[in-house]
Design a protein around this motif. Structure first.
Motif, PDB file in Angstrom:
ATOM      1  N   UNK A  39       0.835  -1.201   0.000  1.00 42.06           N
ATOM      2  CA  UNK A  39       0.000   0.000   0.000  1.00 42.06           C
ATOM      3  C   UNK A  39       0.872   1.254   0.000  1.00 42.06           C
ATOM      4  N   UNK A  40       1.933   1.241   0.781  1.00 39.56           N
ATOM      5  CA  UNK A  40       2.842   2.387   0.833  1.00 39.56           C
ATOM      6  C   UNK A  40       3.496   2.609  -0.522  1.00 39.56           C
ATOM      7  N   UNK A  41       3.962   1.550  -1.167  1.00 36.21           N
ATOM      8  CA  UNK A  41       4.597   1.680  -2.478  1.00 36.21           C
ATOM      9  C   UNK A  41       3.649   2.259  -3.518  1.00 36.21           C
ATOM     10  N   UNK A  42       2.422   1.763  -3.525  1.00 32.55           N
ATOM     11  CA  UNK A  42       1.429   2.276  -4.482  1.00 32.55           C
ATOM     12  C   UNK A  42       1.120   3.746  -4.229  1.00 32.55           C
ATOM     13  N   UNK A  43       0.941   4.102  -2.964  1.00 35.56           N
ATOM     14  CA  UNK A  43       0.613   5.486  -2.623  1.00 35.56           C
ATOM     15  C   UNK A  43       1.766   6.424  -2.988  1.00 35.56           C
ATOM     16  N   UNK A  44       2.991   6.005  -2.744  1.00 33.68           N
ATOM     17  CA  UNK A  44       4.147   6.840  -3.074  1.00 33.68           C
ATOM     18  C   UNK A  44       4.298   6.973  -4.580  1.00 33.68           C
ATOM     19  N   UNK A  45       4.109   5.901  -5.313  1.00 34.95           N
ATOM     20  CA  UNK A  45       4.183   5.970  -6.776  1.00 34.95           C
ATOM     21  C   UNK A  45       3.108   6.906  -7.323  1.00 34.95           C
ATOM     22  N   UNK A  46       1.898   6.820  -6.787  1.00 36.74           N
ATOM     23  CA  UNK A  46       0.813   7.698  -7.231  1.00 36.74           C
ATOM     24  C   UNK A  46       1.118   9.149  -6.867  1.00 36.74           C
ATOM     25  N   UNK A  51       0.387  13.457  -8.401  1.00 28.14           N
ATOM     26  CA  UNK A  51       0.351  14.734  -7.693  1.00 28.14           C
ATOM     27  C   UNK A  51       1.613  15.558  -7.905  1.00 28.14           C
ATOM     28  N   UNK A  52       2.781  15.019  -7.585  1.00 31.33           N
ATOM     29  CA  UNK A  52       4.017  15.800  -7.607  1.00 31.33           C
ATOM     30  C   UNK A  52       4.383  16.254  -9.013  1.00 31.33           C
ATOM     31  N   UNK A  53       4.231  15.383  -9.998  1.00 31.00           N
ATOM     32  CA  UNK A  53       4.645  15.728 -11.360  1.00 31.00           C
ATOM     33  C   UNK A  53       3.577  16.443 -12.182  1.00 31.00           C
ATOM     34  N   UNK A  54       2.299  16.227 -11.888  1.00 36.08           N
ATOM     35  CA  UNK A  54       1.245  16.747 -12.773  1.00 36.08           C
ATOM     36  C   UNK A  54       0.341  17.797 -12.144  1.00 36.08           C
ATOM     37  N   UNK A  61      10.173  26.290 -10.716  1.00 36.97           N
ATOM     38  CA  UNK A  61       9.831  26.105 -12.127  1.00 36.97           C
ATOM     39  C   UNK A  61       8.897  27.207 -12.620  1.00 36.97           C
ATOM     40  N   UNK A  62       8.906  28.325 -11.945  1.00 37.24           N
ATOM     41  CA  UNK A  62       8.038  29.426 -12.352  1.00 37.24           C
ATOM     42  C   UNK A  62       6.575  29.148 -12.071  1.00 37.24           C
ATOM     43  N   UNK A  63       6.302  28.438 -10.983  1.00 37.83           N
ATOM     44  CA  UNK A  63       4.948  28.077 -10.570  1.00 37.83           C
ATOM     45  C   UNK A  63       4.232  27.252 -11.631  1.00 37.83           C
ATOM     46  N   UNK A  64       4.978  26.306 -12.180  1.00 41.35           N
ATOM     47  CA  UNK A  64       4.436  25.322 -13.114  1.00 41.35           C
ATOM     48  C   UNK A  64       4.700  23.940 -12.536  1.00 41.35           C
ATOM     49  N   UNK A  65       4.040  22.955 -13.102  1.00 44.40           N
ATOM     50  CA  UNK A  65       4.301  21.578 -12.692  1.00 44.40           C
ATOM     51  C   UNK A  65       5.500  21.045 -13.462  1.00 44.40           C
ATOM     52  N   UNK A  66       6.158  19.999 -12.961  1.00 44.71           N
ATOM     53  CA  UNK A  66       7.246  19.391 -13.724  1.00 44.71           C
ATOM     54  C   UNK A  66       6.780  18.888 -15.095  1.00 44.71           C
ATOM     55  N   UNK A  67       5.557  18.391 -15.172  1.00 39.25           N
ATOM     56  CA  UNK A  67       5.038  17.900 -16.458  1.00 39.25           C
ATOM     57  C   UNK A  67       4.905  19.050 -17.459  1.00 39.25           C
ATOM     58  N   UNK A  68       4.418  20.202 -17.007  1.00 42.51           N
ATOM     59  CA  UNK A  68       4.303  21.365 -17.895  1.00 42.51           C
ATOM     60  C   UNK A  68       5.679  21.833 -18.363  1.00 42.51           C
TER      61      UNK A  68
END
Length: 81
Positions: A39-46, A51-54, A61-68
């Motif tokens: 459960x921890x691995x899945x939650x961290x991957x998600x 959340x963190x990348x998108x 990053x100029x108040x952008x997401x890493x994906x942007x």
């Protein structure tokens, strides 16, 4: 005694990694009770992929997401080539 850190921006400067892991711990790990390691691995991957990348904006990053930022970089690189 010598400092273990290099100058800013050098590859052995681990401030970026420390910042990421602090955010991961404060925003997810310390607020969640995981019944199993799976459960921890899945939650961290998600957390990282969704959340963190998108979703989470980053001031560095100029108040952008890493994906942007990555998408903008790809578009700029494609136009320059």
């Amino acid at each position: 005694m010598r400092s273990s850190m290099g100058r800013r921006g050098q590859c052995w400067d681990n401030a970026l990694a420390e910042s990421f892991f602090a955010a991961l711990k404060n925003e997810l790990v310390y607020r969640t009770s995981f019944p199993t390691q799976q459960h921890a691995r899945r939650a961290i991957a998600e957390y990282i992929e969704v959340f963190y990348n998108r979703i989470r904006i980053h001031s560095a990053l100029g108040y952008k997401t890493p994906a942007e930022t990555a998408q903008e970089h790809r578009q700029t690189s494609t136009k320059a080539a």
